[in-house]
Write a protein that holds these residues in place. Structure first.
Motif, PDB file in Angstrom:
ATOM      1  N   HIS A  59       0.840  -1.196   0.000  1.00 38.81           N
ATOM      2  CA  HIS A  59       0.000   0.000   0.000  1.00 38.81           C
ATOM      3  C   HIS A  59       0.882   1.256   0.000  1.00 38.81           C
ATOM      4  O   HIS A  59       0.665   2.184  -0.766  1.00 38.81           O
ATOM      5  CB  HIS A  59      -0.913  -0.056   1.223  1.00 38.81           C
ATOM      6  N   ALA A  60       1.919   1.255   0.849  1.00 39.85           N
ATOM      7  CA  ALA A  60       2.829   2.406   0.923  1.00 39.85           C
ATOM      8  C   ALA A  60       3.552   2.618  -0.411  1.00 39.85           C
ATOM      9  O   ALA A  60       3.622   3.741  -0.921  1.00 39.85           O
ATOM     10  CB  ALA A  60       3.849   2.194   2.055  1.00 39.85           C
ATOM     11  N   HIS A  61       4.064   1.534  -0.979  1.00 44.59           N
ATOM     12  CA  HIS A  61       4.743   1.656  -2.283  1.00 44.59           C
ATOM     13  C   HIS A  61       3.785   2.222  -3.336  1.00 44.59           C
ATOM     14  O   HIS A  61       4.177   3.023  -4.184  1.00 44.59           O
ATOM     15  CB  HIS A  61       5.226   0.283  -2.774  1.00 44.59           C
ATOM     16  N   SER A  62       2.534   1.793  -3.278  1.00 43.60           N
ATOM     17  CA  SER A  62       1.562   2.262  -4.272  1.00 43.60           C
ATOM     18  C   SER A  62       1.340   3.762  -4.163  1.00 43.60           C
ATOM     19  O   SER A  62       1.140   4.447  -5.171  1.00 43.60           O
ATOM     20  CB  SER A  62       0.220   1.535  -4.103  1.00 43.60           C
ATOM     21  N   GLU A  63       1.374   4.278  -2.928  1.00 38.36           N
ATOM     22  CA  GLU A  63       1.223   5.726  -2.745  1.00 38.36           C
ATOM     23  C   GLU A  63       2.393   6.468  -3.379  1.00 38.36           C
ATOM     24  O   GLU A  63       2.214   7.477  -4.057  1.00 38.36           O
ATOM     25  CB  GLU A  63       1.153   6.079  -1.254  1.00 38.36           C
ATOM     26  N   ILE A  64       3.592   5.959  -3.146  1.00 37.32           N
ATOM     27  CA  ILE A  64       4.801   6.591  -3.690  1.00 37.32           C
ATOM     28  C   ILE A  64       4.792   6.515  -5.216  1.00 37.32           C
ATOM     29  O   ILE A  64       5.003   7.524  -5.907  1.00 37.32           O
ATOM     30  CB  ILE A  64       6.062   5.863  -3.149  1.00 37.32           C
ATOM     31  N   MET A  65       4.554   5.325  -5.747  1.00 36.09           N
ATOM     32  CA  MET A  65       4.585   5.160  -7.194  1.00 36.09           C
ATOM     33  C   MET A  65       3.401   5.869  -7.852  1.00 36.09           C
ATOM     34  O   MET A  65       3.500   6.337  -8.991  1.00 36.09           O
ATOM     35  CB  MET A  65       4.593   3.679  -7.579  1.00 36.09           C
ATOM     36  N   GLY A  66       2.299   5.959  -7.115  1.00 30.47           N
ATOM     37  CA  GLY A  66       1.107   6.631  -7.635  1.00 30.47           C
ATOM     38  C   GLY A  66       1.313   8.121  -7.819  1.00 30.47           C
ATOM     39  O   GLY A  66       0.631   8.764  -8.619  1.00 30.47           O
ATOM     40  N   ALA A  67       2.268   8.666  -7.064  1.00 30.76           N
ATOM     41  CA  ALA A  67       2.543  10.102  -7.201  1.00 30.76           C
ATOM     42  C   ALA A  67       3.279  10.398  -8.505  1.00 30.76           C
ATOM     43  O   ALA A  67       3.284  11.534  -8.967  1.00 30.76           O
ATOM     44  CB  ALA A  67       3.360  10.586  -5.999  1.00 30.76           C
ATOM     45  N   LEU A  68       3.901   9.378  -9.119  1.00 30.48           N
ATOM     46  CA  LEU A  68       4.743   9.643 -10.296  1.00 30.48           C
ATOM     47  C   LEU A  68       3.962  10.039 -11.551  1.00 30.48           C
ATOM     48  O   LEU A  68       4.275  11.062 -12.166  1.00 30.48           O
ATOM     49  CB  LEU A  68       5.663   8.449 -10.572  1.00 30.48           C
ATOM     50  N   PRO A  69       2.950   9.247 -11.978  1.00 27.96           N
ATOM     51  CA  PRO A  69       2.234   9.670 -13.192  1.00 27.96           C
ATOM     52  C   PRO A  69       1.548  11.025 -13.040  1.00 27.96           C
ATOM     53  O   PRO A  69       1.508  11.810 -13.992  1.00 27.96           O
ATOM     54  CB  PRO A  69       1.217   8.550 -13.430  1.00 27.96           C
ATOM     55  N   GLU A  70       1.033  11.317 -11.863  1.00 29.31           N
ATOM     56  CA  GLU A  70       0.368  12.612 -11.655  1.00 29.31           C
ATOM     57  C   GLU A  70       1.381  13.730 -11.487  1.00 29.31           C
ATOM     58  O   GLU A  70       1.174  14.847 -11.958  1.00 29.31           O
ATOM     59  CB  GLU A  70      -0.525  12.550 -10.428  1.00 29.31           C
ATOM     60  N   GLY A  71       2.487  13.430 -10.793  1.00 30.18           N
ATOM     61  CA  GLY A  71       3.520  14.437 -10.566  1.00 30.18           C
ATOM     62  C   GLY A  71       4.045  14.984 -11.883  1.00 30.18           C
ATOM     63  O   GLY A  71       4.361  16.176 -11.995  1.00 30.18           O
ATOM     64  N   ALA A  72       4.103  14.110 -12.884  1.00 27.82           N
ATOM     65  CA  ALA A  72       4.605  14.533 -14.193  1.00 27.82           C
ATOM     66  C   ALA A  72       3.699  15.567 -14.842  1.00 27.82           C
ATOM     67  O   ALA A  72       4.095  16.245 -15.783  1.00 27.82           O
ATOM     68  CB  ALA A  72       4.745  13.314 -15.103  1.00 27.82           C
ATOM     69  N   TRP A  73       2.457  15.684 -14.347  1.00 31.71           N
ATOM     70  CA  TRP A  73       1.514  16.628 -14.946  1.00 31.71           C
ATOM     71  C   TRP A  73       1.420  17.962 -14.217  1.00 31.71           C
ATOM     72  O   TRP A  73       0.680  18.855 -14.634  1.00 31.71           O
ATOM     73  CB  TRP A  73       0.123  15.973 -15.061  1.00 31.71           C
ATOM     74  N   ILE A  74       2.160  18.126 -13.115  1.00 29.48           N
ATOM     75  CA  ILE A  74       2.058  19.364 -12.341  1.00 29.48           C
ATOM     76  C   ILE A  74       2.404  20.578 -13.209  1.00 29.48           C
ATOM     77  O   ILE A  74       1.687  21.566 -13.238  1.00 29.48           O
ATOM     78  CB  ILE A  74       2.959  19.310 -11.082  1.00 29.48           C
ATOM     79  N   THR A  75       3.499  20.457 -13.968  1.00 30.37           N
ATOM     80  CA  THR A  75       3.922  21.614 -14.778  1.00 30.37           C
ATOM     81  C   THR A  75       2.937  21.922 -15.901  1.00 30.37           C
ATOM     82  O   THR A  75       2.925  23.013 -16.435  1.00 30.37           O
ATOM     83  CB  THR A  75       5.302  21.355 -15.420  1.00 30.37           C
ATOM     84  N   ARG A  76       2.128  20.934 -16.266  1.00 25.96           N
ATOM     85  CA  ARG A  76       1.230  21.121 -17.410  1.00 25.96           C
ATOM     86  C   ARG A  76      -0.242  21.206 -16.999  1.00 25.96           C
ATOM     87  O   ARG A  76      -1.129  21.174 -17.846  1.00 25.96           O
ATOM     88  CB  ARG A  76       1.421  19.977 -18.409  1.00 25.96           C
ATOM     89  N   ALA A  77      -0.505  21.273 -15.690  1.00 28.95           N
ATOM     90  CA  ALA A  77      -1.903  21.343 -15.231  1.00 28.95           C
ATOM     91  C   ALA A  77      -2.538  22.621 -15.767  1.00 28.95           C
ATOM     92  O   ALA A  77      -1.914  23.681 -15.733  1.00 28.95           O
ATOM     93  CB  ALA A  77      -1.948  21.330 -13.709  1.00 28.95           C
ATOM     94  N   PRO A  78      -3.779  22.520 -16.278  1.00 28.50           N
ATOM     95  CA  PRO A  78      -4.395  23.703 -16.872  1.00 28.50           C
ATOM     96  C   PRO A  78      -4.910  24.674 -15.807  1.00 28.50           C
ATOM     97  O   PRO A  78      -5.924  24.432 -15.171  1.00 28.50           O
ATOM     98  CB  PRO A  78      -5.548  23.127 -17.695  1.00 28.50           C
ATOM     99  N   GLY A  79      -4.203  25.757 -15.626  1.00 25.21           N
ATOM    100  CA  GLY A  79      -4.671  26.796 -14.712  1.00 25.21           C
ATOM    101  C   GLY A  79      -4.030  26.709 -13.341  1.00 25.21           C
ATOM    102  O   GLY A  79      -3.563  25.657 -12.908  1.00 25.21           O
ATOM    103  N   PHE A  80      -4.022  27.850 -12.662  1.00 30.61           N
ATOM    104  CA  PHE A  80      -3.336  27.965 -11.374  1.00 30.61           C
ATOM    105  C   PHE A  80      -4.002  27.115 -10.286  1.00 30.61           C
ATOM    106  O   PHE A  80      -3.355  26.440  -9.510  1.00 30.61           O
ATOM    107  CB  PHE A  80      -3.306  29.444 -10.957  1.00 30.61           C
ATOM    108  N   LYS A  81      -5.345  27.136 -10.265  1.00 29.73           N
ATOM    109  CA  LYS A  81      -6.050  26.422  -9.202  1.00 29.73           C
ATOM    110  C   LYS A  81      -5.816  24.917  -9.318  1.00 29.73           C
ATOM    111  O   LYS A  81      -5.582  24.225  -8.321  1.00 29.73           O
ATOM    112  CB  LYS A  81      -7.548  26.742  -9.281  1.00 29.73           C
ATOM    113  N   ARG A  82      -5.883  24.401 -10.565  1.00 30.00           N
ATOM    114  CA  ARG A  82      -5.656  22.959 -10.743  1.00 30.00           C
ATOM    115  C   ARG A  82      -4.218  22.577 -10.432  1.00 30.00           C
ATOM    116  O   ARG A  82      -3.935  21.483  -9.958  1.00 30.00           O
ATOM    117  CB  ARG A  82      -6.010  22.537 -12.162  1.00 30.00           C
TER     118      ARG A  82
END
Lengths: 134, 327
Positions: free
Chosen positions: B57-80
């Protein structure tokens, strides 16, 4: 992008991976001292309230334990103060002695609701009233 | 985020016999609805399965942050962007909470991290698929988080105190994740034609991994019966999958977004959801390291560990020794 070490071709959707240029594809295990000791964390929501145990963090010293505790336990809820204590400094009574906390099953004598007086006062007043009638 | 680990039985593993008297006392405590705490006696297999479950479960949290983390710079808009940063930070925080809970059972954090980095440990199948577009982030935030919440709410009623306490905190934070995912999902579904097409494409690609997420259908094994009895596993894989489909399929369909499975329907007689063959062979391939992104995710994780090493060494205290957290 081609990884220098492994020679693997990466077709990543992740711009960071494309930028990295190389991968540390080798596995270097963590060494023992890289794993820090644990500190138990106590969180006070607002001034005047109790500090409540909320969990633990790994840190090399108390100062960084406070930094990690802030990130871990105070990023969402309101917080006015944190305590950190090395886990090894906490003394526990142990569940094997759990039965020492159960003494007598009836503890109403320790509670305000265990003392009912109104009916006594009422019947006393009733009696007084009859007395004065006579 | 992300739900419990998968329970695989390995008949090879030798389970030493437990003291029958202590076992009876332990099971009576669970039957009374009392929690087990780290200092209590517990059966060998209870400890082993819980370590595996919480660690995965812990590993899944860490690895789960990777695909989404890659989208932080490209998230549409400041709030998102703000919301996504907060969410990714939460996921990493959840991993920390879960590692602490697993440590109370006697496996050190360094061992867990090493098992993840070496590829020995498993983690959730869904994070080994690419997040190609912003719609993938919406689908992960809405449907994968929803699936994880079904798992985690069930597990938070389990028998092991430290795991339950970690999950209560996690579930409280997850409710915001689900809502921001739903918000992004609805924004695309009610948007332009091309936004809807992008969302439909993402749902088409994620449908099967989400069906896989809850694990393969349950076999009536003695093993899983025992884990249910000990409240390590709180509901069968099929029951949790059904509960998820029941709550979330209608929420997708009402937006005129469809699922790429003509056999997906609720049986009016049994009330159970039916679906086409999801190809369990693919699930096993992905979970055993051979999915579309396994190698990349692990490489990124190893890179993070390697880049952080100099700072860990700079603040290392050579005199210290590891302690196990209490609760």
């Amino acid at each position: 992008m081609i990884d220098d070490k492994s020679g693997i071709q990466w077709n990543s959707e992740d711009p960071r991976v494309q930028r990295l240029g190389t991968f540390f594809a080798d596995f270097h295990p963590l060494q023992q001292p890289e794993e820090w000791v644990t500190y138990e964390v106590f969180h006070q929501r607002r001034r005047g309230e109790q500090h409540v145990h909320v969990g633990s963090v790994h840190a090399p010293d108390p100062e960084l334990a406070l930094v990690f505790a802030k990130e871990q336990f105070a990023r969402r809820q309101h917080c006015s103060s944190l305590w950190v204590v090395p886990s090894s400094q906490i003394h526990i009574s142990g569940y094997e002695n759990e039965d020492m906390f159960s003494t007598t099953p009836d503890k109403t004598y320790r509670e305000a609701s265990g003392y009912r007086l109104r009916h006594k006062i009422s019947s006393y007043k009733q009696a007084q009233l009859h007395e004065s009638d006579r | 985020m992300y739900g419990g680990g998968y329970v695989f039985s390995d008949p090879e593993h030798q389970i030493p016999p437990d003291d029958p008297e202590k076992l009876a006392e332990f099971e009576a405590r669970i039957d009374r609805g009392e929690k087990i705490e780290p200092q209590d006696w517990m059966p060998y297999e209870y400890r082993r399965q819980l370590i595996r479950l919480i660690e995965q479960h812990a590993h899944s949290e860490i690895m789960g942050a990777l695909p989404e983390g890659a989208w932080i710079t490209r998230a549409p808009g400041f709030k998102r962007k703000l919301a996504l940063i907060a969410k990714v930070q939460d996921e990493v925080g959840h991993a920390q909470l879960l590692y602490s809970a697993a440590e109370t059972l006697g496996k050190s954090r360094a061992d867990m991290v090493n098992d993840l980095l070496s590829g020995k440990s498993k983690y959730s199948n869904v994070f080994n698929y690419p997040a190609k577009t912003w719609a993938d982030v919406a689908v992960i935030g809405f449907l994968i988080d929803a699936a994880a919440i079904v798992n985690q709410v069930a597990n938070s009623k389990g028998s092991y105190g430290p795991y339950c306490r970690a999950l209560e905190r996690i579930c409280y934070e997850e409710s915001f994740h689900l809502k921001q995912g739903y918000d992004a999902f609805v924004a695309l579904a009610t948007g332009t034609k091309s936004q809807r097409a992008m969302l439909q494409d993402a749902v088409n690609r994620w449908y099967r991994p989400i069906i896989h997420f809850f694990g393969p259908p349950d076999q009536e094994s003695k093993h899983s019966k025992q884990l249910m009895r000990w409240k390590v596993k709180m509901a069968s894989n099929d029951d949790m999958r059904n509960q998820f489909l029941d709550s979330y399929v209608p929420k997708v369909l009402e937006l005129d977004i469809t699922f790429p499975d003509p056999e997906l329907r609720k049986d009016p007689q049994t009330g159970r959801w039916q679906f086409g063959d999801p190809d369990w062979a693919e699930f096993y391939r992905v979970i055993n390291g051979d999915g579309p992104c396994n190698a990349e995710r692990l490489a990124v994780r190893r890179l993070a560990e390697a880049q952080g090493r100099w700072i860990r060494q700079a603040i290392m205290n050579p005199q210290q020794s590891v302690t196990i957290p209490f609760a």
